[in-house]
Scaffold this motif. Structure first.
Motif, PDB file in Angstrom:
ATOM      1  N   GLN A  14       0.814  -1.218   0.000  1.00  0.00           N
ATOM      2  CA  GLN A  14       0.000   0.000   0.000  1.00  0.00           C
ATOM      3  C   GLN A  14       0.844   1.263   0.000  1.00  0.00           C
ATOM      4  O   GLN A  14       0.457   2.271  -0.577  1.00  0.00           O
ATOM      5  N   TYR A  22       0.836   7.699   2.835  1.00  0.00           N
ATOM      6  CA  TYR A  22       1.834   7.091   3.720  1.00  0.00           C
ATOM      7  C   TYR A  22       2.864   8.119   4.184  1.00  0.00           C
ATOM      8  O   TYR A  22       3.305   8.088   5.333  1.00  0.00           O
ATOM      9  N   GLU A  38       1.046  -0.565  10.617  1.00  0.00           N
ATOM     10  CA  GLU A  38       0.410  -0.885   9.337  1.00  0.00           C
ATOM     11  C   GLU A  38      -1.107  -1.022   9.474  1.00  0.00           C
ATOM     12  O   GLU A  38      -1.838  -0.617   8.581  1.00  0.00           O
ATOM     13  N   ALA A  39      -1.577  -1.576  10.578  1.00  0.00           N
ATOM     14  CA  ALA A  39      -3.027  -1.718  10.768  1.00  0.00           C
ATOM     15  C   ALA A  39      -3.699  -0.348  10.834  1.00  0.00           C
ATOM     16  O   ALA A  39      -4.768  -0.143  10.249  1.00  0.00           O
ATOM     17  N   LYS A  41      -2.587   2.412   9.468  1.00  0.00           N
ATOM     18  CA  LYS A  41      -2.506   3.009   8.125  1.00  0.00           C
ATOM     19  C   LYS A  41      -3.544   2.395   7.205  1.00  0.00           C
ATOM     20  O   LYS A  41      -4.213   3.106   6.444  1.00  0.00           O
ATOM     21  N   THR A  42      -3.699   1.075   7.272  1.00  0.00           N
ATOM     22  CA  THR A  42      -4.694   0.400   6.433  1.00  0.00           C
ATOM     23  C   THR A  42      -6.097   0.903   6.766  1.00  0.00           C
ATOM     24  O   THR A  42      -6.880   1.194   5.867  1.00  0.00           O
ATOM     25  N   TYR A  43      -6.419   1.020   8.052  1.00  0.00           N
ATOM     26  CA  TYR A  43      -7.733   1.513   8.453  1.00  0.00           C
ATOM     27  C   TYR A  43      -7.945   2.939   7.949  1.00  0.00           C
ATOM     28  O   TYR A  43      -9.004   3.272   7.411  1.00  0.00           O
ATOM     29  N   ILE A  45      -6.560   4.412   5.397  1.00  0.00           N
ATOM     30  CA  ILE A  45      -6.723   4.400   3.940  1.00  0.00           C
ATOM     31  C   ILE A  45      -8.125   3.939   3.564  1.00  0.00           C
ATOM     32  O   ILE A  45      -8.751   4.492   2.660  1.00  0.00           O
ATOM     33  N   LYS A  46      -8.653   2.937   4.268  1.00  0.00           N
ATOM     34  CA  LYS A  46      -9.992   2.426   3.966  1.00  0.00           C
ATOM     35  C   LYS A  46     -11.079   3.451   4.260  1.00  0.00           C
ATOM     36  O   LYS A  46     -12.090   3.500   3.573  1.00  0.00           O
TER      37      LYS A  46
END
Length: 73
Positions: A14, A22, A38-39, A41-43, A45-46
């Protein structure tokens, strides 16, 4: 949208696809004062992803990553 299927990319990190997001998150901290994982950042982004402009630098980063994968095979 219509067109001809042209294939797909392997999984790309990602951080390469959403480079601007990022980079912004690199200096952000979570509720405990730790750098975002990372978790987190992923959340983020979603839930609130802004569009990523696909500049030559972003495409080059992705292409370099894909080349590194080919070298591992």
């Amino acid at each position: 949208m219509t067109g001809t299927y042209g294939g797909e990319l392997p999984l790309v990190p990602q951080g390469l696809l959403f480079r601007d997001a990022y980079e912004r998150m690199a200096s952000q901290l979570d509720k405990r004062g730790n750098p975002l994982g990372e978790a987190n950042k992923t959340y983020s982004i979603k839930t609130k992803l802004e569009p990523q402009l696909m500049t030559p630098q972003v495409v080059d980063g992705i292409m370099q990553y894909l080349e590194s994968l080919r070298g591992q095979q």
